[in-house]
Design an enzyme around this catalytic site. Structure first.
Site, PDB file in Angstrom:
ATOM      1  N   ASN A 105       0.853  -1.184   0.000  1.00  0.00           N
ATOM      2  CA  ASN A 105       0.000   0.000   0.000  1.00  0.00           C
ATOM      3  C   ASN A 105       0.891   1.236   0.000  1.00  0.00           C
ATOM      4  O   ASN A 105       1.962   1.231   0.607  1.00  0.00           O
ATOM      5  CB  ASN A 105      -0.844  -0.012   1.282  1.00  0.00           C
ATOM      6  N   HIS A 107       1.003   5.078   1.330  1.00  0.00           N
ATOM      7  CA  HIS A 107       0.332   5.919   2.323  1.00  0.00           C
ATOM      8  C   HIS A 107       1.026   7.277   2.378  1.00  0.00           C
ATOM      9  O   HIS A 107       2.259   7.344   2.432  1.00  0.00           O
ATOM     10  CB  HIS A 107       0.372   5.237   3.702  1.00  0.00           C
ATOM     11  N   SER A 134       5.044   6.639   2.255  1.00  0.00           N
ATOM     12  CA  SER A 134       5.636   5.333   2.560  1.00  0.00           C
ATOM     13  C   SER A 134       4.946   4.258   1.727  1.00  0.00           C
ATOM     14  O   SER A 134       3.733   4.327   1.498  1.00  0.00           O
ATOM     15  CB  SER A 134       5.398   4.962   4.033  1.00  0.00           C
ATOM     16  N   ASP A 143      -2.380   0.647   8.242  1.00  0.00           N
ATOM     17  CA  ASP A 143      -1.126   1.342   7.890  1.00  0.00           C
ATOM     18  C   ASP A 143       0.050   0.933   8.785  1.00  0.00           C
ATOM     19  O   ASP A 143       0.886   1.767   9.154  1.00  0.00           O
ATOM     20  CB  ASP A 143      -1.322   2.873   7.969  1.00  0.00           C
TER      21      ASP A 143
HETATM   22  C1  GAR Z   1      -2.473   9.103  -2.694  1.00  0.00           C
HETATM   23  O1  GAR Z   1      -1.957  10.269  -2.103  1.00  0.00           O
HETATM   24  C2  GAR Z   1      -2.249   7.912  -1.777  1.00  0.00           C
HETATM   25  O2  GAR Z   1      -1.038   7.987  -1.070  1.00  0.00           O
HETATM   26  C3  GAR Z   1      -3.424   8.046  -0.849  1.00  0.00           C
HETATM   27  O3  GAR Z   1      -4.494   8.400  -1.667  1.00  0.00           O
HETATM   28  C4  GAR Z   1      -4.007   9.173  -2.773  1.00  0.00           C
HETATM   29  C5  GAR Z   1      -4.546   8.567  -4.040  1.00  0.00           C
HETATM   30  O4  GAR Z   1      -4.251   9.385  -5.149  1.00  0.00           O
HETATM   31  N1  GAR Z   1      -3.692   6.819  -0.146  1.00  0.00           N
HETATM   32  C6  GAR Z   1      -4.183   6.764   1.068  1.00  0.00           C
HETATM   33  O5  GAR Z   1      -4.485   7.768   1.713  1.00  0.00           O
HETATM   34  C7  GAR Z   1      -4.374   5.387   1.643  1.00  0.00           C
HETATM   35  N2  GAR Z   1      -4.554   5.444   3.045  1.00  0.00           N
HETATM   36  P1  GAR Z   1      -4.443   8.818  -6.618  1.00  0.00           P
HETATM   37  O6  GAR Z   1      -5.853   8.206  -6.681  1.00  0.00           O
HETATM   38  O7  GAR Z   1      -4.335  10.030  -7.481  1.00  0.00           O
HETATM   39  O8  GAR Z   1      -3.392   7.786  -6.883  1.00  0.00           O
END
Ligand code: GAR
Length: 210
Positions: A105, A107, A134, A143
């Site tokens: 994942n 994060h 991360s 997480d």
């Molecule tokens: C990203 O910033 C990712 O790190 C985060 O969601 C966003 C997705 O952006 N993930 C989380 O918060 C998971 N807990 P994207 O749809 O443009 O790839």
């Protein structure tokens, strides 16, 4: 060249990380063989369609019944790694157990700092000078699985949550594909429940600078 490492990517929304993963398939010798989303209207699905990558969508269901279909289709595609790229649901234990040490994942924080939501705002509220993202293995805690790699950015005094999020997302687009590459090349691997990087036990996250 050895055959490409076969991955499935799970998304819930915009999918900019998915787009960067797709763009770097050849460079990093992996193949996105399936994209799964719990949102039928996820914008990120367009990137899969444009690249003729099969899509599977399902409705999130608290009983986890529909996840069995997801497990089946991932099995059918012989995926070697499951990549959560902006997948905003918490996977239940039976799913994680079936794909033990095969789910990663991304994060948006320097874990173990700030698990959960609103990470950019929390960085600003706490006046942190650095922020980051991360990539970690997924276990049953939120997480909290083994951290593989991180990237960090300086927090500008004028930043707000939105600008910080944008700045970090740009770095995520390098971090995640490169981490997939390291796993596909077996440079990052599990042996006897310990995580190794280049044949040494990984004691601190791999830092990725660009
Ligand atoms: C990203 O910033 C990712 O790190 C985060 O969601 C966003 C997705 O952006 N993930 C989380 O918060 C998971 N807990 P994207 O749809 O443009 O790839």
């Amino acid at each position: 060249m050895s055959s490409a490492f076969n991955i499935v990517v799970l998304i819930s929304g915009t999918g900019s990380n998915l787009a960067s993963i797709i763009d770097k398939q050849q460079q990093y010798n992996y193949k996105v063989s399936l994209v799964v989303s719990n949102q039928k209207s996820a914008k990120g699905l367009d990137f899969a369609k444009q690249n003729n990558i099969p899509i599977f969508t399902f409705n999130w269901d608290k009983s986890d019944r529909l996840l069995l279909d997801v497990q089946n289709i991932i099995r059918q595609h012989n995926c070697q790694l499951i990549v959560l790229a902006g997948f905003m649901k918490i996977l239940p234990s039976p799913f994680i157990d079936e794909f033990k040490q095969k789910i990663i994942n991304i994060h948006p924080s320097l874990l173990p700092k700030y698990p959960g939501l609103n990470t950019h705002q929390r960085v600003i509220d706490n006046k942190d000078q650095t922020h980051g993202a991360s990539v970690h293995y997924v276990n049953a805690q939120l997480d909290a699985g083994e951290i593989i790699s991180q990237t960090s950015i300086n927090v500008d005094l004028n930043s707000n949550a939105e600008s910080l999020g944008k700045q970090l997302l740009f770095r995520e687009h390098s971090l995640l594909p490169y981490t997939i590459h390291l796993i596909g090349q077996n440079r990052v691997e599990w042996r006897d429940d310990k995580l190794y990087f280049d044949h040494k036990i990984l004691t601190t996250p791999i830092i990725i600078y660009d």
